[in-house]
Design a protein around this motif. Structure first.
Motif: not given
Lengths: 170, 322
Positions: B1-15, B129-135
């Motif tokens: 989720m963190i990655s996805l949110l980041a990738s929405a603004s900067d796709p390269m950050s995911h890659i 995503f698992i890390y984000s679920l653990r809060g």
């Protein structure tokens, strides 16, 4: 959480060296434990397939040779049977000719023999007829002459008549 | 989720390749691609060993079945190996060079393919995503990730550069071994005929030398850049498609708008993923095949002799050469 804009072209020596080390290890590991087995398996299979094809080809060639030999033998047998039939026919013709010739000869012999018998019978019959005619003539003559002719006379007269008739017939 | 949110603004950050959150080595971050590559390599070796056991000829008690692969995975590997060897490499390299370099080239192909395929599976996203679920709140340093495995290692120029360097070394070693130093230099100058020709041709020889010398480095560099660029482009496209929904939500669209855009982008992402599977296979093949072509080019004279030998042998057996 801070995520800066990343540069994908940024070169990092660690992954670069790790790639070479890991890939080198993988290549050596696979080169020792995996590819020889796989390639040998494929080669074995290839050899098996080629061997089977070669065996099938050899069997086909052998079968073709056998078929040719069989056809040749069949041809020879047919020729031999034709020859035997021809010979049998010729023999039959020859035997027929021989039988006919023998039959004709036999028939000719029988005809000749029959003619001889007829001639003999005719002569006998003529002789008997002559004798009977002579006897009859003597009997008639004796009645005319009113006297009894003895057997000796009768025999003499018959012989004279016969001699006379034979002389006339000649 | 963190990655996805980041990738929405900067796709390269995911890659781009990132460092692991808490692992450093010699004062520098341990990169995700290093772990991914190592784990993938181990899994690859295990899987291929399993395939090798099923492809290897079995005991005679199995009858003719001993020549048949004993697993579907073995069958797939067998088909790939046969196709690469008989249809691709042998026509280019000849039987002798193929037999010599086949293990290396197959290792290269399957290694790159495995890394490409692993890159398509969202391991990083699942872990984050698992890390984000653990809060739990993590303070992540710049260009670091909580994930310990995943990501497209071949979307890193460092990784593809390493592979290209191996190709370069192998190509040059092959050149020296096949041609010798003199032959190798003559090859760089356009061949024996050109070098031993008229002195009037020397400017051309010099020009050819310069071009060929740079070509020595350009060829492997092109290999590295081609693989890297294809992987980056594919994953960028994939991230852009998957982040449409997030962008729509950020733009304040209603549930219907976000839902519709998400469905369309998901379908697009699935189609792109299928394309990426093909690209993963194709790029692994291209890297391996071009390495094979460059190796065979460094032995082209001998390859010619090999063809001449084959032709002579064919004539000797009364058959055409082709």
């Amino acid at each position: 959480m801070m995520l800066a804009s990343a540069n994908p072209l940024e070169f990092n020596l660690f992954p670069f060296i790790t790639t070479m080390v890991v890939f080198g290890t993988v290549a050596v590991g696979l080169g020792i434990f995996v590819w020889p087995k796989i390639l040998k398996g494929l080669d074995d299979r290839n050899a098996k397939i080629l061997g089977e094809i070669a065996a099938a080809e050899a069997a086909r060639t052998a079968a073709a040779a056998k078929q040719k030999e069989f056809e040749q033998k069949l041809q020879e047998a047919m020729e031999q049977s034709s020859r035997m039939i021809r010979e049998a026919k010729a023999e039959a013709v020859r035997m027929g000719e021989e039988l006919r010739a023998r039959s004709e000869a036999e028939l000719a012999e029988r005809a000749r023999r029959a003619q001889d018998e007829i001639e003999s019978a005719r002569r006998t019959a003529v002789a008997e007829l002559e004798a009977h005619a002579a006897t009859l003539a003597v009997s008639i003559a004796s009645r005319i002459l009113k006297r009894e002719i003895s057997a000796t006379d009768q025999k003499r007269m018959v012989e004279e008549s016969l001699a006379g008739m034979q002389g006339k017939s000649r | 989720m963190i990655s996805l949110l980041a990738s929405a603004s900067d796709p390269m950050s995911h890659i781009v390749d990132k460092g692991l959150h808490e692992f450093d080595f010699l004062g520098r971050p341990m990169m995700l691609s290093m772990v991914t590559m190592t784990v993938t390599a181990i899994v690859l070796v295990v899987l291929l060993r399993w395939a090798a056991r099923s492809i290897a000829t079995g005991p005679e008690s199995m009858g003719n079945k001993r020549f048949v692969s004993q697993s579907a995975f073995g069958g797939v590997i067998e088909v790939m190996v046969l196709y690469l060897r008989d249809q691709m490499l042998e026509p280019v390299m000849g039987a002798r060079l193929t037999r010599k370099y086949l293990p290396f080239l197959l290792s290269m192909f399957f290694f790159i393919l495995a890394l490409n395929i692993v890159g398509l599976i969202p391991f990083v996203e699942v872990q984050e995503f698992i890390y984000s679920l653990r809060g739990e709140a993590f303070e992540i340093k710049e260009n670091r990730t909580l994930a310990i495995f995943g990501g497209a290692a071949t979307a890193s120029i460092s990784v593809t550069g390493g592979m290209a360097l191996i190709s370069f070394v192998l190509i040059q070693v092959q050149g020296f071994r096949e041609l010798g130093v003199k032959g190798w230099l003559e090859h760089l100058c356009g061949g024996h005929d050109l070098v031993s020709g008229s002195p009037l041709l020397y400017p051309i020889v010099l020009l050819v030398f310069v071009v060929e010398f740079f070509g020595l480095f350009v060829k492997p560099a092109a290999l590295a850049i081609r693989l890297f660029a294809n992987m980056v482009a594919g994953h960028t496209l994939l991230i852009v498609f998957t982040s449409f929904g997030v962008l729509a939500a950020n733009a304040g669209l209603g549930w219907f708008g976000v839902g519709a855009i998400t469905v369309v982008s998901a379908i697009g992402a699935m189609l792109i993923t299928l394309l990426e599977v093909f690209v993963a296979l194709l790029q692994a093949f291209v890297f391996m095949f071009l390495t094979a072509v460059f190796i065979s080019l460094m032995a082209h004279e001998d390859h010619g002799n090999e063809e001449a030998h084959a032709e002579a042998a064919a004539h000797a057996h009364g058959a055409p050469a082709h």
